[in-house]
Design a protein around this motif. Sequence first.
Motif, PDB file in Angstrom:
ATOM      1  N   GLU A  63      12.729  -6.849  -6.559  1.00 17.82           N
ATOM      2  CA  GLU A  63      12.063  -7.621  -5.526  1.00 17.82           C
ATOM      3  C   GLU A  63      12.163  -6.899  -4.197  1.00 17.82           C
ATOM      4  O   GLU A  63      13.164  -6.270  -3.899  1.00 17.82           O
ATOM      5  CB  GLU A  63      12.706  -9.009  -5.346  1.00 17.82           C
ATOM      6  CG  GLU A  63      12.500  -9.922  -6.522  1.00 17.82           C
ATOM      7  CD  GLU A  63      13.147 -11.281  -6.307  1.00 17.82           C
ATOM      8  OE1 GLU A  63      12.541 -12.258  -6.755  1.00 17.82           O
ATOM      9  OE2 GLU A  63      14.228 -11.350  -5.693  1.00 17.82           O
ATOM     10  N   VAL A  64      11.105  -7.017  -3.428  1.00 15.07           N
ATOM     11  CA  VAL A  64      11.091  -6.506  -2.061  1.00 15.07           C
ATOM     12  C   VAL A  64      10.608  -7.655  -1.183  1.00 15.07           C
ATOM     13  O   VAL A  64       9.557  -8.242  -1.444  1.00 15.07           O
ATOM     14  CB  VAL A  64      10.148  -5.290  -1.909  1.00 15.07           C
ATOM     15  CG1 VAL A  64      10.090  -4.830  -0.454  1.00 15.07           C
ATOM     16  CG2 VAL A  64      10.577  -4.148  -2.819  1.00 15.07           C
ATOM     17  N   VAL A  65      11.404  -7.981  -0.180  1.00 17.51           N
ATOM     18  CA  VAL A  65      11.025  -9.004   0.783  1.00 17.51           C
ATOM     19  C   VAL A  65      10.883  -8.329   2.130  1.00 17.51           C
ATOM     20  O   VAL A  65      11.778  -7.599   2.560  1.00 17.51           O
ATOM     21  CB  VAL A  65      12.086 -10.127   0.873  1.00 17.51           C
ATOM     22  CG1 VAL A  65      11.711 -11.125   1.956  1.00 17.51           C
ATOM     23  CG2 VAL A  65      12.246 -10.824  -0.465  1.00 17.51           C
ATOM     24  N   ALA A  66       9.767  -8.536   2.770  1.00  7.36           N
ATOM     25  CA  ALA A  66       9.555  -8.026   4.120  1.00  7.36           C
ATOM     26  C   ALA A  66       9.259  -9.236   4.999  1.00  7.36           C
ATOM     27  O   ALA A  66       8.531 -10.140   4.590  1.00  7.36           O
ATOM     28  CB  ALA A  66       8.388  -7.043   4.160  1.00  7.36           C
ATOM     29  N   HIS A 124       0.820  -1.212   0.000  1.00  5.04           N
ATOM     30  CA  HIS A 124       0.000   0.000   0.000  1.00  5.04           C
ATOM     31  C   HIS A 124       0.854   1.263   0.000  1.00  5.04           C
ATOM     32  O   HIS A 124       1.931   1.290   0.608  1.00  5.04           O
ATOM     33  CB  HIS A 124      -0.929  -0.007   1.223  1.00  5.04           C
ATOM     34  CG  HIS A 124      -1.782  -1.237   1.279  1.00  5.04           C
ATOM     35  ND1 HIS A 124      -2.843  -1.431   0.443  1.00  5.04           N
ATOM     36  CD2 HIS A 124      -1.693  -2.359   2.031  1.00  5.04           C
ATOM     37  CE1 HIS A 124      -3.383  -2.608   0.691  1.00  5.04           C
ATOM     38  NE2 HIS A 124      -2.701  -3.190   1.644  1.00  5.04           N
ATOM     39  N   PRO A 125       0.372   2.306  -0.691  1.00  2.00           N
ATOM     40  CA  PRO A 125       1.122   3.567  -0.724  1.00  2.00           C
ATOM     41  C   PRO A 125       1.479   4.042   0.686  1.00  2.00           C
ATOM     42  O   PRO A 125       0.692   3.910   1.617  1.00  2.00           O
ATOM     43  CB  PRO A 125       0.153   4.541  -1.402  1.00  2.00           C
ATOM     44  CG  PRO A 125      -0.737   3.660  -2.227  1.00  2.00           C
ATOM     45  CD  PRO A 125      -0.878   2.390  -1.436  1.00  2.00           C
ATOM     46  N   GLY A 126       2.688   4.561   0.800  1.00  2.00           N
ATOM     47  CA  GLY A 126       3.158   5.090   2.069  1.00  2.00           C
ATOM     48  C   GLY A 126       3.967   4.104   2.883  1.00  2.00           C
ATOM     49  O   GLY A 126       4.767   4.485   3.721  1.00  2.00           O
ATOM     50  N   LYS A 127       3.777   2.805   2.658  1.00  2.00           N
ATOM     51  CA  LYS A 127       4.540   1.788   3.378  1.00  2.00           C
ATOM     52  C   LYS A 127       5.954   1.725   2.813  1.00  2.00           C
ATOM     53  O   LYS A 127       6.179   1.964   1.623  1.00  2.00           O
ATOM     54  CB  LYS A 127       3.869   0.407   3.270  1.00  2.00           C
ATOM     55  CG  LYS A 127       2.496   0.359   3.901  1.00  2.00           C
ATOM     56  CD  LYS A 127       2.636   0.512   5.405  1.00  2.00           C
ATOM     57  CE  LYS A 127       1.304   0.368   6.100  1.00  2.00           C
ATOM     58  NZ  LYS A 127       1.393   0.651   7.506  1.00  2.00           N
ATOM     59  N   ASP A 128       6.913   1.357   3.657  1.00  3.89           N
ATOM     60  CA  ASP A 128       8.308   1.295   3.217  1.00  3.89           C
ATOM     61  C   ASP A 128       8.478   0.370   2.017  1.00  3.89           C
ATOM     62  O   ASP A 128       9.177   0.707   1.058  1.00  3.89           O
ATOM     63  CB  ASP A 128       9.214   0.793   4.352  1.00  3.89           C
ATOM     64  CG  ASP A 128       9.274   1.771   5.518  1.00  3.89           C
ATOM     65  OD1 ASP A 128       8.800   2.916   5.365  1.00  3.89           O
ATOM     66  OD2 ASP A 128       9.802   1.368   6.567  1.00  3.89           O
ATOM     67  N   THR A 129       7.855  -0.793   2.065  1.00  2.00           N
ATOM     68  CA  THR A 129       8.016  -1.755   0.977  1.00  2.00           C
ATOM     69  C   THR A 129       7.454  -1.206  -0.334  1.00  2.00           C
ATOM     70  O   THR A 129       8.027  -1.401  -1.398  1.00  2.00           O
ATOM     71  CB  THR A 129       7.327  -3.086   1.333  1.00  2.00           C
ATOM     72  OG1 THR A 129       5.983  -2.817   1.743  1.00  2.00           O
ATOM     73  CG2 THR A 129       8.073  -3.807   2.445  1.00  2.00           C
ATOM     74  N   MET A 171       6.726 -11.659   3.152  1.00  2.00           N
ATOM     75  CA  MET A 171       6.069 -11.206   1.939  1.00  2.00           C
ATOM     76  C   MET A 171       7.138 -10.944   0.895  1.00  2.00           C
ATOM     77  O   MET A 171       8.149 -10.312   1.184  1.00  2.00           O
ATOM     78  CB  MET A 171       5.288  -9.918   2.190  1.00  2.00           C
ATOM     79  CG  MET A 171       4.636  -9.355   0.930  1.00  2.00           C
ATOM     80  SD  MET A 171       3.917  -7.709   1.146  1.00  2.00           S
ATOM     81  CE  MET A 171       5.382  -6.689   1.099  1.00  2.00           C
ATOM     82  N   LEU A 172       6.920 -11.462  -0.290  1.00  2.00           N
ATOM     83  CA  LEU A 172       7.801 -11.198  -1.419  1.00  2.00           C
ATOM     84  C   LEU A 172       6.971 -10.547  -2.508  1.00  2.00           C
ATOM     85  O   LEU A 172       5.922 -11.073  -2.888  1.00  2.00           O
ATOM     86  CB  LEU A 172       8.416 -12.502  -1.952  1.00  2.00           C
ATOM     87  CG  LEU A 172       9.057 -12.426  -3.345  1.00  2.00           C
ATOM     88  CD1 LEU A 172      10.316 -11.565  -3.321  1.00  2.00           C
ATOM     89  CD2 LEU A 172       9.366 -13.814  -3.851  1.00  2.00           C
ATOM     90  N   VAL A 173       7.428  -9.410  -2.987  1.00  5.40           N
ATOM     91  CA  VAL A 173       6.788  -8.750  -4.119  1.00  5.40           C
ATOM     92  C   VAL A 173       7.841  -8.624  -5.201  1.00  5.40           C
ATOM     93  O   VAL A 173       8.931  -8.089  -4.970  1.00  5.40           O
ATOM     94  CB  VAL A 173       6.230  -7.356  -3.751  1.00  5.40           C
ATOM     95  CG1 VAL A 173       5.641  -6.684  -4.978  1.00  5.40           C
ATOM     96  CG2 VAL A 173       5.197  -7.464  -2.644  1.00  5.40           C
ATOM     97  N   ARG A 174       7.541  -9.172  -6.361  1.00  5.37           N
ATOM     98  CA  ARG A 174       8.450  -9.101  -7.502  1.00  5.37           C
ATOM     99  C   ARG A 174       7.767  -8.271  -8.569  1.00  5.37           C
ATOM    100  O   ARG A 174       6.636  -8.548  -8.954  1.00  5.37           O
ATOM    101  CB  ARG A 174       8.746 -10.510  -8.006  1.00  5.37           C
ATOM    102  CG  ARG A 174       9.752 -10.563  -9.125  1.00  5.37           C
ATOM    103  CD  ARG A 174      10.122 -11.994  -9.477  1.00  5.37           C
ATOM    104  NE  ARG A 174      10.766 -12.629  -8.338  1.00  5.37           N
ATOM    105  CZ  ARG A 174      10.670 -13.934  -8.075  1.00  5.37           C
ATOM    106  NH1 ARG A 174       9.959 -14.724  -8.843  1.00  5.37           N
ATOM    107  NH2 ARG A 174      11.287 -14.444  -7.030  1.00  5.37           N
ATOM    108  N   GLU A 175       8.452  -7.267  -9.047  1.00  2.00           N
ATOM    109  CA  GLU A 175       7.913  -6.343 -10.045  1.00  2.00           C
ATOM    110  C   GLU A 175       8.554  -6.673 -11.388  1.00  2.00           C
ATOM    111  O   GLU A 175       9.769  -6.541 -11.549  1.00  2.00           O
ATOM    112  CB  GLU A 175       8.258  -4.907  -9.617  1.00  2.00           C
ATOM    113  CG  GLU A 175       7.471  -3.840 -10.284  1.00  2.00           C
ATOM    114  CD  GLU A 175       6.033  -3.770  -9.786  1.00  2.00           C
ATOM    115  OE1 GLU A 175       5.226  -3.215 -10.535  1.00  2.00           O
ATOM    116  OE2 GLU A 175       5.714  -4.243  -8.688  1.00  2.00           O
ATOM    117  N   PHE A 176       7.777  -7.118 -12.357  1.00  2.00           N
ATOM    118  CA  PHE A 176       8.323  -7.471 -13.664  1.00  2.00           C
ATOM    119  C   PHE A 176       8.506  -6.228 -14.519  1.00  2.00           C
ATOM    120  O   PHE A 176       7.634  -5.359 -14.554  1.00  2.00           O
ATOM    121  CB  PHE A 176       7.406  -8.463 -14.378  1.00  2.00           C
ATOM    122  CG  PHE A 176       7.254  -9.762 -13.637  1.00  2.00           C
ATOM    123  CD1 PHE A 176       8.333 -10.607 -13.480  1.00  2.00           C
ATOM    124  CD2 PHE A 176       6.042 -10.128 -13.091  1.00  2.00           C
ATOM    125  CE1 PHE A 176       8.213 -11.801 -12.793  1.00  2.00           C
ATOM    126  CE2 PHE A 176       5.903 -11.316 -12.405  1.00  2.00           C
ATOM    127  CZ  PHE A 176       6.998 -12.156 -12.257  1.00  2.00           C
TER     128      PHE A 176
END
Length: 184
Positions: A61-64, A46-51, A71-76
């Motif tokens: 990739e961002v892993v929290a 969500h907007p505003g969160k560090d990740t 949580m892993l978020v991968r942006e293609f």
Amino acid sequence: MKVIGFAGFSGSGKTTLVEQLIPELRLRGLRVSVVKHAHHSFDVDHPGKDTYRHREAGAFEVVAASDKRLMLVREFERPATLSVHHLIAELYAGVDWVLVEGFKDSDLLKVEVWRAPEAGQTAKPVRYPEDDFVVAVATDAPGALTVPTQLPLLDLNAPSAVVDWLVQNEQRFEYNEELYGAGM
């Protein structure tokens, strides 16, 4: 790990069934993961969160992680078409069962979820006559199926019975990672 898919038309009850199977499997001491096909753009950050800020800054990739969650978020960089096998390869290897929702055209063994039509609606077609990977049908109306079948018929409203059937047949659902290749 054992892997079983659940496929059916929107509104057939796939999500509800998978949601009910998870605690039934957990009651038997089994660890469960879920792979879900998303048709639309979605976001877990969500907007505003560090990740979110790290991702927006261009991280691939961002892993929290905390002591309770990862949580892993991968942006293609470009749109990517991932197979269900790519996603399974991302999962923790120590899981007992992977329930796959969607991916109806995959080569995974699957349970077709079929619900009888409401009054005045037309019955949705069934997939099992053309899909050799359908190994059972979960339905609330076996007598209303549009095509006769010799496949096992599971009660869509009895998740513990569906789990009984899965566990009794678990050897069929053992996932062979070597057969499907590595992940991404």
